[in-house]
Design a protein around this motif. Structure first.
Motif, PDB file in Angstrom:
ATOM      1  N   VAL A 168      66.537  58.102  69.479  1.00 54.50           N
ATOM      2  CA  VAL A 168      65.264  57.169  68.856  1.00 54.50           C
ATOM      3  C   VAL A 168      64.442  56.770  69.964  1.00 54.50           C
ATOM      4  N   ALA A 169      65.091  55.778  70.946  1.00 50.94           N
ATOM      5  CA  ALA A 169      64.213  55.411  71.907  1.00 50.94           C
ATOM      6  C   ALA A 169      63.395  56.391  72.829  1.00 50.94           C
ATOM      7  N   ALA A 173      59.412  57.171  73.379  1.00 51.10           N
ATOM      8  CA  ALA A 173      59.188  56.970  74.731  1.00 51.10           C
ATOM      9  C   ALA A 173      58.361  58.495  74.823  1.00 51.10           C
ATOM     10  N   THR A 174      58.654  59.549  74.251  1.00 52.13           N
ATOM     11  CA  THR A 174      57.954  60.707  74.851  1.00 52.13           C
ATOM     12  C   THR A 174      57.017  61.041  73.720  1.00 52.13           C
ATOM     13  N   THR A 175      57.116  60.675  72.643  1.00 51.76           N
ATOM     14  CA  THR A 175      56.132  61.164  71.630  1.00 51.76           C
ATOM     15  C   THR A 175      55.020  59.928  71.207  1.00 51.76           C
ATOM     16  N   GLY A 176      55.650  58.683  71.331  1.00 52.55           N
ATOM     17  CA  GLY A 176      54.756  57.544  70.889  1.00 52.55           C
ATOM     18  C   GLY A 176      55.075  57.292  69.317  1.00 52.55           C
ATOM     19  N   ALA A 177      56.001  57.977  68.772  1.00 56.70           N
ATOM     20  CA  ALA A 177      56.316  57.730  67.183  1.00 56.70           C
ATOM     21  C   ALA A 177      57.793  57.620  66.780  1.00 56.70           C
ATOM     22  N   PHE A 178      58.206  57.061  65.923  1.00 55.34           N
ATOM     23  CA  PHE A 178      59.426  57.051  65.590  1.00 55.34           C
ATOM     24  C   PHE A 178      59.817  58.368  64.848  1.00 55.34           C
TER      25      PHE A 178
END
Length: 190
Positions: A168-169, A173-178
């Motif tokens: 999830v982190a 970090a790569t997409t800016g969303a959960f």
């Protein structure tokens, strides 16, 4: 199978075939650490049996030929000269130093059993915790070992800590969303 919402997917190519000088074997990769996906892979081996290349299987309905870098790097990992392929032992006096001696599998298992039994005799079987991560095929064996050892302490403490939360982190970090990069891999039309 259709009544259970499963569908058999026929493949154009067989399980294993030749492509030039290489043998191609169709399989599923759960490349470590922590992969839950089981992507379809084509494993290319030379006549000596060495893995030389990995490609995504375009006939696999889950990943449709796409692979992440972990699968694509399998030959580098499998053929790495530093890969651990046999048991090693280090003297207690050499802790912290890169000084190891190769031992046999029987000796390694005997050493592990001896040390576990020392702990059991000194502190009782309840002093040992047996655990594994999520979705691993080792769980039935770990539970049998745990209970035959006499310990009630089988836990799944690494569930989430070792795989879900870092995934999830990484996604955040790569997409800016959960979001969670898991899919319904058993359904061809997911």
């Amino acid at each position: 199978m259709e009544e259970r919402d499963y569908r058999f997917v026929k493949h154009e190519n067989p399980y294993t075939y030749r492509d030039g000088d290489l043998t191609v074997t169709r399989g599923s990769a759960w490349s470590g650490p922590g992969c839950h996906l089981g992507c379809g892979v084509l494993l290319y081996t030379n006549d000596e049996g060495e893995l030389v290349k990995v490609e995504g299987d375009p006939e696999n309905p889950f990943n449709e030929g796409r692979l992440c870098v972990r699968c694509l790097d399998l030959p580098e990992m499998v053929n790495n000269p530093k890969r651990l392929t046999h048991p090693l032992r280090r003297a207690k006096a050499d802790r912290g130093r890169d000084r190891w001696e190769r031992i046999g599998w029987d000796e390694a298992l005997d050493l592990i059993a001896c040390e576990l039994n020392k702990v059991k005799e000194a502190y009782g079987p309840e002093s040992v915790i047996f655990s594994c991560g999520t979705g691993r095929d080792i769980a039935p064996y770990i539970t049998r070992l745990c209970w035959s050892f006499g310990s009630p302490n089988f836990v799944n403490i690494f569930s989430g800590n070792a795989c879900y939360l870092p995934r999830v982190a990484g996604c955040i970090a790569t997409t800016g969303a959960f979001w969670v990069a898991d899919c319904a891999q058993q359904f061809p039309d997911r």
